[in-house]
Design a protein around this motif. Structure first.
Motif, short mmCIF file in Angstrom:
data_model
loop_
_atom_site.label_atom_id
_atom_site.label_comp_id
_atom_site.label_asym_id
_atom_site.label_seq_id
_atom_site.Cartn_x
_atom_site.Cartn_y
_atom_site.Cartn_z
N VAL A 50 37.94 50.02 53.80
CA VAL A 50 36.65 50.27 53.13
C VAL A 50 36.45 51.74 52.77
O VAL A 50 35.54 52.06 51.99
CB VAL A 50 35.47 49.78 53.99
N THR A 51 37.29 52.64 53.30
CA THR A 51 37.13 54.06 52.96
C THR A 51 37.81 54.40 51.63
O THR A 51 37.63 55.50 51.12
CB THR A 51 37.71 54.95 54.07
N LYS A 52 38.60 53.48 51.09
CA LYS A 52 39.31 53.72 49.84
C LYS A 52 38.61 53.02 48.68
O LYS A 52 37.76 52.16 48.87
CB LYS A 52 40.76 53.22 49.95
N LYS A 53 38.99 53.42 47.46
CA LYS A 53 38.48 52.74 46.27
C LYS A 53 38.90 51.28 46.29
O LYS A 53 40.01 50.95 46.71
CB LYS A 53 39.01 53.41 45.01
N THR A 54 38.00 50.39 45.88
CA THR A 54 38.32 48.97 45.74
C THR A 54 38.10 48.57 44.29
O THR A 54 37.00 48.72 43.75
CB THR A 54 37.46 48.10 46.66
N THR A 55 39.17 48.09 43.66
CA THR A 55 39.10 47.67 42.26
C THR A 55 39.19 46.15 42.19
O THR A 55 40.15 45.56 42.69
CB THR A 55 40.24 48.30 41.44
N PHE A 56 38.18 45.55 41.58
CA PHE A 56 38.17 44.10 41.37
C PHE A 56 38.65 43.80 39.95
O PHE A 56 38.17 44.39 38.98
CB PHE A 56 36.75 43.54 41.54
N ILE A 57 39.61 42.88 39.83
CA ILE A 57 40.09 42.42 38.53
C ILE A 57 39.53 41.02 38.30
O ILE A 57 39.80 40.11 39.09
CB ILE A 57 41.63 42.38 38.48
N VAL A 58 38.76 40.86 37.23
CA VAL A 58 38.07 39.58 36.98
C VAL A 58 38.53 39.03 35.63
O VAL A 58 38.23 39.61 34.59
CB VAL A 58 36.55 39.74 36.99
N HIS A 59 39.25 37.92 35.66
CA HIS A 59 39.74 37.30 34.42
C HIS A 59 38.62 36.53 33.72
O HIS A 59 37.49 36.43 34.21
CB HIS A 59 40.93 36.39 34.72
N GLY A 60 38.95 35.95 32.59
CA GLY A 60 37.96 35.23 31.81
C GLY A 60 38.30 33.76 31.61
O GLY A 60 38.95 33.13 32.45
N PHE A 61 37.86 33.21 30.50
CA PHE A 61 38.04 31.82 30.11
C PHE A 61 39.53 31.47 30.09
O PHE A 61 40.35 32.21 29.58
CB PHE A 61 37.42 31.64 28.72
N ARG A 62 39.87 30.31 30.68
CA ARG A 62 41.28 29.88 30.75
C ARG A 62 41.41 28.49 30.13
O ARG A 62 41.11 27.48 30.77
CB ARG A 62 41.78 29.85 32.20
N LEU A 63 41.82 28.43 28.89
CA LEU A 63 41.91 27.16 28.18
C LEU A 63 43.00 26.26 28.73
O LEU A 63 42.84 25.04 28.82
CB LEU A 63 42.15 27.43 26.69
N THR A 64 44.13 26.84 29.13
CA THR A 64 45.28 26.02 29.56
C THR A 64 45.39 25.88 31.06
O THR A 64 46.17 25.06 31.55
CB THR A 64 46.59 26.62 29.02
N GLY A 65 44.67 26.68 31.83
CA GLY A 65 44.75 26.60 33.29
C GLY A 65 45.82 27.45 33.91
O GLY A 65 45.92 27.54 35.14
N SER A 66 46.66 28.08 33.09
CA SER A 66 47.74 28.92 33.63
C SER A 66 47.18 30.27 34.06
O SER A 66 46.14 30.71 33.56
CB SER A 66 48.82 29.13 32.57
N PRO A 67 47.85 30.95 34.99
CA PRO A 67 47.41 32.29 35.39
C PRO A 67 47.54 33.27 34.22
O PRO A 67 48.46 33.13 33.40
CB PRO A 67 48.36 32.66 36.53
N PRO A 68 46.67 34.25 34.12
CA PRO A 68 46.82 35.28 33.07
C PRO A 68 48.15 36.00 33.22
O PRO A 68 48.50 36.43 34.33
CB PRO A 68 45.64 36.22 33.31
N VAL A 69 48.88 36.16 32.13
CA VAL A 69 50.23 36.73 32.21
C VAL A 69 50.21 38.21 32.57
O VAL A 69 51.21 38.76 33.02
CB VAL A 69 50.98 36.54 30.87
N TRP A 70 49.06 38.86 32.39
CA TRP A 70 48.98 40.31 32.59
C TRP A 70 48.52 40.70 34.00
O TRP A 70 48.54 41.89 34.34
CB TRP A 70 48.00 40.92 31.58
N ILE A 71 48.12 39.74 34.81
CA ILE A 71 47.56 40.05 36.14
C ILE A 71 48.51 40.88 36.99
O ILE A 71 48.13 41.92 37.56
CB ILE A 71 47.19 38.75 36.89
N GLY A 72 49.74 40.45 37.10
CA GLY A 72 50.71 41.15 37.95
C GLY A 72 50.94 42.58 37.52
O GLY A 72 50.99 43.51 38.35
N ASP A 73 51.06 42.80 36.20
CA ASP A 73 51.28 44.16 35.69
C ASP A 73 50.08 45.05 35.97
O ASP A 73 50.23 46.24 36.28
CB ASP A 73 51.56 44.12 34.19
N LEU A 74 48.88 44.49 35.87
CA LEU A 74 47.68 45.29 36.11
C LEU A 74 47.57 45.67 37.59
O LEU A 74 47.25 46.82 37.92
CB LEU A 74 46.44 44.51 35.66
N VAL A 75 47.88 44.73 38.48
CA VAL A 75 47.87 45.04 39.92
C VAL A 75 48.89 46.14 40.22
O VAL A 75 48.58 47.15 40.89
CB VAL A 75 48.18 43.78 40.75
#
Length: 400
Positions: A50-75
């Protein structure tokens, strides 16, 4: 280490058709668990510090149900630039549907879940200043709802996917609508619907790598930016220009004020990674008796044979006798030492006589590297639609 890694919910298009009930899962990544996510909640924090920065990544609408392809690169990119907590907000069960409004109706419920989690972080000593939310599409709206629940006191929100100005600073790549490299018609398939919208994510990602740094220019309009009227932030007397993406909050102290003014910033990109464009001014002084209107295409070449081209054709330039015109040229390569330059003038007319543009002086100056010597050439005659190649010389140092 014995626990299994958590993963983002993977659904199918069938799930989108039949619909899914909302279930929010929070996946924590830190430098201690770069590739193995921990599921965290209000009572189990895992590796979250809790003493460090916490960044939340929140995706949006998912038409096909697959994970967003960019999530891993952003993390990966976020943890590369800073030692922080990264929490992926997986609300795929809720976002996966063929009916957009069904997903939109669940966004406030996701925000409530996030507020409950952040409340527990605060109870354990976290600071609102250290909370950063990156929201994509509907995820941007979720981030906004969370910010509203804390009366605008979150450290920072980055919203990817909205046209109207909303933030302390709003970035408009290529004017903010059609993006280069994306399909222009429906014949481009599914990419036609998502490519332009999703480009904001990939431009943000580029700020987390060392490939290039995208500079933006505060400006009232895209037209003024393209006309070279908005580059004063590059002069030594001014603050530096804002950077796109992760380091946008480094721009000027007033972004840290309680109620900073809203700023629009414009820039152009290349069609593909790493997206950077490099800006030069092309100053042209002409001596034609009659006014000439048209476009200029300029190419640069270095000694190794590398070439880069800029078409300055967003609107015709007006060349008058003994009047200098300064044109903003944008190249997708930055050539350190220019060995040859070519210019081509065009009125856009297919029929009729070929006009000539008589140039007293042409000057090329780099905006990104003002310390580089300016390059000049004198007494040129450009015949319309004919490429004229020449070697530049160093401009006299007294010239402005």
């Amino acid at each position: 280490t014995d626990e299994a890694c958590s993963s983002f919910t993977r659904l199918s298009f069938h799930s989108a058709v039949v619909g899914t009930e909302l279930n929010v899962k929070l996946l924590l990544y830190t430098r201690k668990n770069l590739t193995c996510a921990q599921t965290v909640n209000s009572t189990a924090f895992g590796n979250l510090n809790v003493t460090k920065k916490t960044t939340f990544i929140v995706h949006g609408f998912r038409l096909t149900g697959s994970p967003p392809v960019w999530i891993g690169d952003l993390v990966d990119g976020l943890l590369f630039v800073e030692d922080m907590n990264v929490v992926v907000v997986d609300w795929n069960r809720g976002a996966t549907t063929v009916i957009y409004t069904h997903a939109a109706s669940k966004t406030k419920k996701v925000a409530v879940v996030l507020k409950e989690f952040i409340d527990q972080m605060l109870a354990k000593g976290a600071s609102l200043d250290n909370i950063y939310m990156i929201g994509v599409s509907l995820g941007a709206h979720i981030s906004g709802f969370v910010g509203e629940m804390y009366d605008g006191q979150l450290g920072r929100i980055t919203a990817l996917g909205y046209r109207e100005p909303l933030g302390n600073i709003d970035f408009y790549p290529n004017g903010g609508s059609d993006q280069p490299g994306c399909p222009k018609t429906i014949f481009g398939g599914f990419q036609y619907f998502k490519c332009d919208h999703q480009r904001s994510v990939y431009l943000y990602l580029s700020s987390l790598t060392e490939d290039c740094t995208i500079t933006a220019y505060p400006c009232d309009s895209y037209r003024d930016y393209r006309s070279g009227k908005c580059v004063s932030c590059l002069t030594p007397q001014k603050e530096s220009c804002p950077l796109l993406g992760y380091y946008a909050d480094h721009w000027k102290d007033y972004l840290k004020e309680k109620d900073p003014p809203m700023t629009k910033a414009f820039f152009d990109t290349a069609e593909e990674k790493p997206f950077c464009m490099y800006h030069y001014f092309v100053d042209i002084l002409t001596w034609n008796k009659n006014i000439r209107r048209g476009d200029i295409t300029i190419k640069l070449r270095d000694k190794a044979g590398n070439t880069t081209e800029s078409k300055i054709n967003h609107e015709p330039a007006t060349f008058q006798k003994y009047h200098q015109v300064s044109l903003l040229a944008r190249f997708n390569q930055d050539l350190d030492k220019v060995a040859a330059i070519s210019l081509m003038f065009s009125t856009g007319s297919v029929v009729g006589p070929k006009y000539k543009l008589r140039i007293l002086r042409m000057k090329l100056r780099s905006l990104a590297h003002p310390e580089r010597p300016q390059l000049c050439r004198y007494d040129l005659v450009l015949t319309e639609n004919v490429e004229t190649v020449f070697q530049p010389i160093l401009c006299p140092k007294l010239q402005m």
